[in-house]
Design a protein around this motif. Structure first.
Motif, short mmCIF file in Angstrom:
data_model
loop_
_atom_site.label_atom_id
_atom_site.label_comp_id
_atom_site.label_asym_id
_atom_site.label_seq_id
_atom_site.Cartn_x
_atom_site.Cartn_y
_atom_site.Cartn_z
N UNK A 50 18.34 2.45 -6.90
CA UNK A 50 18.16 1.02 -7.18
C UNK A 50 16.70 0.71 -7.45
N UNK A 51 15.81 1.31 -6.66
CA UNK A 51 14.39 1.01 -6.81
C UNK A 51 13.78 1.66 -8.05
N UNK A 52 14.47 2.65 -8.62
CA UNK A 52 13.99 3.22 -9.88
C UNK A 52 14.28 2.28 -11.05
N UNK A 53 15.14 1.30 -10.82
CA UNK A 53 15.45 0.32 -11.87
C UNK A 53 14.49 -0.86 -11.85
N UNK A 54 13.55 -0.86 -10.91
CA UNK A 54 12.56 -1.93 -10.83
C UNK A 54 11.51 -1.74 -11.93
N UNK A 55 11.09 -2.82 -12.56
CA UNK A 55 10.08 -2.75 -13.62
C UNK A 55 8.72 -2.44 -13.01
N UNK A 56 8.10 -1.39 -13.51
CA UNK A 56 6.76 -1.02 -13.07
C UNK A 56 5.69 -1.80 -13.83
N UNK A 57 5.85 -1.90 -15.13
CA UNK A 57 4.87 -2.60 -15.95
C UNK A 57 5.46 -2.92 -17.33
N UNK A 58 5.16 -4.13 -17.81
CA UNK A 58 5.41 -4.47 -19.20
C UNK A 58 4.05 -4.56 -19.86
N UNK A 59 3.68 -3.53 -20.59
CA UNK A 59 2.35 -3.48 -21.22
C UNK A 59 2.42 -4.13 -22.60
N UNK A 104 9.71 1.56 -16.26
CA UNK A 104 10.44 1.38 -15.01
C UNK A 104 9.85 2.31 -13.95
N UNK A 105 10.13 1.98 -12.69
CA UNK A 105 9.56 2.74 -11.57
C UNK A 105 10.37 4.00 -11.28
N UNK A 106 10.79 4.70 -12.34
CA UNK A 106 11.49 5.97 -12.16
C UNK A 106 10.50 7.01 -11.63
N UNK A 107 11.00 7.91 -10.84
CA UNK A 107 10.14 8.93 -10.25
C UNK A 107 9.39 9.72 -11.32
N UNK A 108 10.10 10.14 -12.37
CA UNK A 108 9.46 10.94 -13.42
C UNK A 108 8.40 10.14 -14.16
N UNK A 112 4.34 10.90 -14.13
CA UNK A 112 3.66 11.11 -15.41
C UNK A 112 2.46 10.19 -15.52
N UNK A 113 2.64 8.94 -15.11
CA UNK A 113 1.54 7.97 -15.15
C UNK A 113 0.41 8.41 -14.23
N UNK A 114 0.74 8.86 -13.04
CA UNK A 114 -0.29 9.29 -12.09
C UNK A 114 -1.11 10.45 -12.63
N UNK A 115 -0.50 11.28 -13.43
CA UNK A 115 -1.19 12.47 -13.94
C UNK A 115 -1.95 12.19 -15.22
N UNK A 123 -2.10 3.38 -12.47
CA UNK A 123 -1.88 4.50 -11.55
C UNK A 123 -1.63 4.01 -10.14
N UNK A 124 -2.36 2.99 -9.73
CA UNK A 124 -2.15 2.43 -8.39
C UNK A 124 -0.75 1.85 -8.26
N UNK A 125 -0.30 1.12 -9.28
CA UNK A 125 1.05 0.54 -9.24
C UNK A 125 2.11 1.64 -9.15
N UNK A 126 1.90 2.73 -9.90
CA UNK A 126 2.85 3.84 -9.87
C UNK A 126 2.86 4.52 -8.50
N UNK A 127 1.69 4.68 -7.94
CA UNK A 127 1.55 5.30 -6.61
C UNK A 127 2.29 4.48 -5.56
N UNK A 128 2.06 3.17 -5.57
CA UNK A 128 2.70 2.30 -4.59
C UNK A 128 4.21 2.22 -4.81
N UNK A 129 4.63 2.23 -6.06
CA UNK A 129 6.07 2.16 -6.36
C UNK A 129 6.79 3.38 -5.79
N UNK A 130 6.19 4.56 -5.94
CA UNK A 130 6.80 5.77 -5.40
C UNK A 130 6.95 5.71 -3.89
#
Length: 251
Positions: A50-59, A104-108, A112-115, A123-130
């Motif tokens: 469910x949390x992988x369906x959360x929007x991480x960012x709309x750029x 989306x806040x998918x693990x993959x 990828x964003x963190x790397x 990167x911070x948003x991706x880190x916190x989302x995970x």
């Protein structure tokens, strides 16, 4: 001898399932606990999904995704298009160039964003989302932190009911290595890993004068690998040399 091992294991498994427990209420409690564990395990997995369906960012600006490859931009732009965020933007490269880009806040995606992403805020948003995945309140069965606590309590009650001091004691009763030996090995592994980690951390700090934050680690690791080992090899580049049937035949 093989038959003896099979019979011994069968008896041991039966004992662990509570066949030696005579109290009817305790047996019912064990059965209910096992059913509850199955439900909790499913809920744990569902919360993560469910949390992988959360929007991480709309750029809306391409600079926000600087450092990420074109194929990632194409994928993210396609997600935005599927969500109805684009108007007459066309398809293919035009969409990838103009955006918007939906992540989306998918693990993959987060990994990828963190790397790859140069944007520290992203990167911070991706880190916190995970690290938030599955643990916050609002899920049907509670967050995964609550689920883990309940699972531990059920397992402890199960172990106590059949005569063990803890669930760990019960599990190690059917393992080849004793608990003390495993603990010693893990302590040795931790001490060795800490030495290597401290050395790696010092190397990563040399790559940039800015403070090294948790969401910078994977990004700087990728930089270090590229500097010392060359550009990263994408999985897709390797996949062509490892066809599925060829790999299966070689096993």
């Amino acid at each position: 001898e093989p038959r003896k091992r099979i019979v011994k294991r069968f008896l041991r498994d039966g004992f662990l399932m509570g066949v030696a427990v005579e109290d009817v209420d305790t047996l019912k409690s064990l059965e209910a606990g096992n059913k509850r564990l199955a439900l909790l395990s499913s809920a744990f997995t569902r919360n993560l999904a469910d949390d992988e369906d959360v929007v991480l960012r709309v750029a809306t600006k391409k600079d926000e995704l600087k450092g990420l490859p074109e194929k990632f931009l194409t994928y993210s732009a396609g997600m935005a298009e599927d969500a109805g965020m684009t108007e007459d933007a066309g398809e293919g490269e035009g969409v990838a160039e103009e955006g918007p880009w939906l992540l989306f806040a998918e693990k993959s995606v987060c990994e990828y964003v963190l790397e790859r992403a140069e944007n520290e805020d992203l990167r911070r948003d991706a880190f916190m989302a995970l690290r938030r995945q599955g643990i916050h309140d609002g899920h049907e069965d509670g967050g995964n932190a609550e689920i883990i606590t309940e699972m531990l309590n059920i397992r402890q009650a199960w172990a106590t009911a059949i005569g063990y001091g803890s669930y760990a004691d019960m599990v190690f009763g059917s393992r080849m290595a004793p608990q003390e030996e495993v603990a010693t090995f893990l302590a040795w592994m931790r001490a060795s890993a800490e030495v290597a980690a401290r050395s790696e951390l010092e190397e990563l700090k040399k790559l940039d004068s800015a403070e090294l934050k948790p969401w910078d680690l994977e990004y700087r690791r990728a930089q270090y690998r590229e500097q010392h080992l060359g550009p990263a090899v994408e999985a897709a580049q390797v996949r062509q040399y490892l066809p599925l049937m060829g790999v299966l035949q070689g096993l």
